[in-house]
Design a protein around this motif. Structure first.
Motif, PDB file in Angstrom:
ATOM      1  N   ILE A  58      11.222 -14.407   5.758  1.00  0.00           N
ATOM      2  CA  ILE A  58      10.387 -14.616   7.020  1.00  0.00           C
ATOM      3  C   ILE A  58      11.182 -14.465   8.260  1.00  0.00           C
ATOM      4  O   ILE A  58      10.640 -13.793   9.201  1.00  0.00           O
ATOM      5  CB  ILE A  58      10.012 -16.367   7.156  1.00  0.00           C
ATOM      6  N   CYS A 149       0.700 -23.626  11.818  1.00  0.00           N
ATOM      7  CA  CYS A 149       1.599 -22.832  11.039  1.00  0.00           C
ATOM      8  C   CYS A 149       3.071 -23.569  11.461  1.00  0.00           C
ATOM      9  O   CYS A 149       3.425 -23.955  12.437  1.00  0.00           O
ATOM     10  CB  CYS A 149       1.666 -21.516  11.763  1.00  0.00           C
ATOM     11  N   LYS A 194      -3.076 -15.361  12.990  1.00  0.00           N
ATOM     12  CA  LYS A 194      -2.467 -15.437  11.624  1.00  0.00           C
ATOM     13  C   LYS A 194      -2.770 -13.990  10.967  1.00  0.00           C
ATOM     14  O   LYS A 194      -2.015 -13.821  10.034  1.00  0.00           O
ATOM     15  CB  LYS A 194      -3.680 -16.455  11.010  1.00  0.00           C
ATOM     16  N   LEU A 197       0.479 -12.303  11.538  1.00  0.00           N
ATOM     17  CA  LEU A 197       1.382 -12.854  10.541  1.00  0.00           C
ATOM     18  C   LEU A 197       1.225 -12.234   9.194  1.00  0.00           C
ATOM     19  O   LEU A 197       2.471 -11.702   8.622  1.00  0.00           O
ATOM     20  CB  LEU A 197       1.349 -14.397  10.511  1.00  0.00           C
ATOM     21  N   ARG A 198       0.065 -12.263   8.822  1.00  0.00           N
ATOM     22  CA  ARG A 198      -0.234 -11.769   7.333  1.00  0.00           C
ATOM     23  C   ARG A 198       0.325 -10.197   7.323  1.00  0.00           C
ATOM     24  O   ARG A 198       0.614  -9.885   6.239  1.00  0.00           O
ATOM     25  CB  ARG A 198      -1.613 -11.915   7.027  1.00  0.00           C
ATOM     26  N   LEU A 201       4.236 -10.678   6.955  1.00  0.00           N
ATOM     27  CA  LEU A 201       4.825 -11.251   5.966  1.00  0.00           C
ATOM     28  C   LEU A 201       4.550 -11.143   4.502  1.00  0.00           C
ATOM     29  O   LEU A 201       3.237 -10.461   4.447  1.00  0.00           O
ATOM     30  CB  LEU A 201       4.739 -12.952   6.087  1.00  0.00           C
ATOM     31  N   GLU A 205       5.424 -15.641   1.404  1.00  0.00           N
ATOM     32  CA  GLU A 205       5.917 -16.169   2.752  1.00  0.00           C
ATOM     33  C   GLU A 205       4.741 -16.456   3.497  1.00  0.00           C
ATOM     34  O   GLU A 205       4.863 -17.705   4.214  1.00  0.00           O
ATOM     35  CB  GLU A 205       6.586 -14.704   3.324  1.00  0.00           C
ATOM     36  N   TYR A 206       3.732 -15.883   3.785  1.00  0.00           N
ATOM     37  CA  TYR A 206       2.507 -16.298   4.445  1.00  0.00           C
ATOM     38  C   TYR A 206       1.762 -17.706   4.102  1.00  0.00           C
ATOM     39  O   TYR A 206       1.550 -18.423   4.813  1.00  0.00           O
ATOM     40  CB  TYR A 206       1.617 -15.203   4.599  1.00  0.00           C
ATOM     41  N   ARG A 207       1.924 -17.866   2.733  1.00  0.00           N
ATOM     42  CA  ARG A 207       1.386 -18.946   2.139  1.00  0.00           C
ATOM     43  C   ARG A 207       2.077 -20.358   2.530  1.00  0.00           C
ATOM     44  O   ARG A 207       1.884 -21.297   2.977  1.00  0.00           O
ATOM     45  CB  ARG A 207       1.186 -19.005   0.532  1.00  0.00           C
ATOM     46  N   THR A 210       1.748 -20.887   6.388  1.00  0.00           N
ATOM     47  CA  THR A 210       0.339 -21.686   6.563  1.00  0.00           C
ATOM     48  C   THR A 210       0.050 -22.787   5.990  1.00  0.00           C
ATOM     49  O   THR A 210      -1.009 -23.400   6.142  1.00  0.00           O
ATOM     50  CB  THR A 210      -0.662 -20.449   6.366  1.00  0.00           C
TER      51      THR A 210
END
Length: 222
Positions: A58, A149, A194, A197-198, A201, A205-207, A210
């Protein structure tokens, strides 16, 4: 006498009603513990990736923003927020076309003197003469949430603006992707942010950011 002998036989064979209840209780506790352990193990990051590796992944894709107040005094803390407001507005225009963290870092580094001057001008306008430092550096951050987040604690690249002695409480946000520039509604980061971010990442990492993998972070970062 016969009843007494029968009681002894029952005890010997382990079929005393009281002992049965105890064994069942112990069995229930062990089963519950096994289920809890199984649930925790299911939340451990897949593919052998450790939680530290997730944080480092991240950190490699984001640029954070860090403003340090001169002190914890009320006036200095208020000044920190005023400087922050000016810089967020200026930086939102400066970074609007950046598509990667590398582009963002390069652009910020090229404009450090301008950023310092923006901060200094606001400080002078508010009647203070604190010196200002602006730099891009690796800095440690605690776990921090922006709306819904949450980013784990660890070392991140950051634009760091230091006001005066820089001994006061800090303010921080995310410059890339630009969560600094996105308003939150009832504690929710806008879906557009978001999506950004998706894009930068990995799915894991996104999971983690979030909330879907927050349990595993909870064990590590606590």
């Amino acid at each position: 006498m016969g009843d007494r002998n029968f009681r002894r036989i029952e005890l010997y064979r382990g079929r005393c009603p009281g002992q049965k209840r105890k064994r069942r209780a112990r069995g229930g506790i062990l089963l519950a513990a096994a289920l809890i352990l199984g649930a925790v193990l299911l939340r451990v990051p897949a593919c052998g990736e450790s939680l530290q590796e997730i944080q480092q992944g991240i950190a490699g894709e984001v640029l954070r923003f860090h403003v340090l107040a001169n002190s914890d005094g009320q006036e200095d803390q208020q000044l920190k927020l005023q400087v922050k407001d000016v810089l967020v507005e200026k930086l939102s225009g400066l970074l609007t076309d950046c598509a990667t963290v590398e582009e963002s870092v390069a652009l910020v580094e090229d404009n450090l003197e301008q950023i310092r001057q923006w901060a200094e001008a606001e400080i002078r306008q508010r009647g203070y003469d604190y010196p200002v430092q602006a730099r891009v550096c690796d800095a440690w951050f605690p776990e921090k949430s922006y709306g819904d987040c949450t980013f784990p604690e660890g070392t991140y690249r950051a634009l760091q603006v230091r006001i005066g002695e820089a001994r006061g409480k800090n303010w921080w946000c995310l410059l890339f992707p630009g969560l600094c520039f996105a308003g939150t509604l009832e504690g929710q980061v806008p879906e557009e942010s978001k999506d950004k971010l998706r894009e930068v990442l990995t799915p894991q990492e996104y999971r983690a950011v979030t909330g879907h993998d927050r349990l595993s972070f909870g064990f590590r970062w606590f």
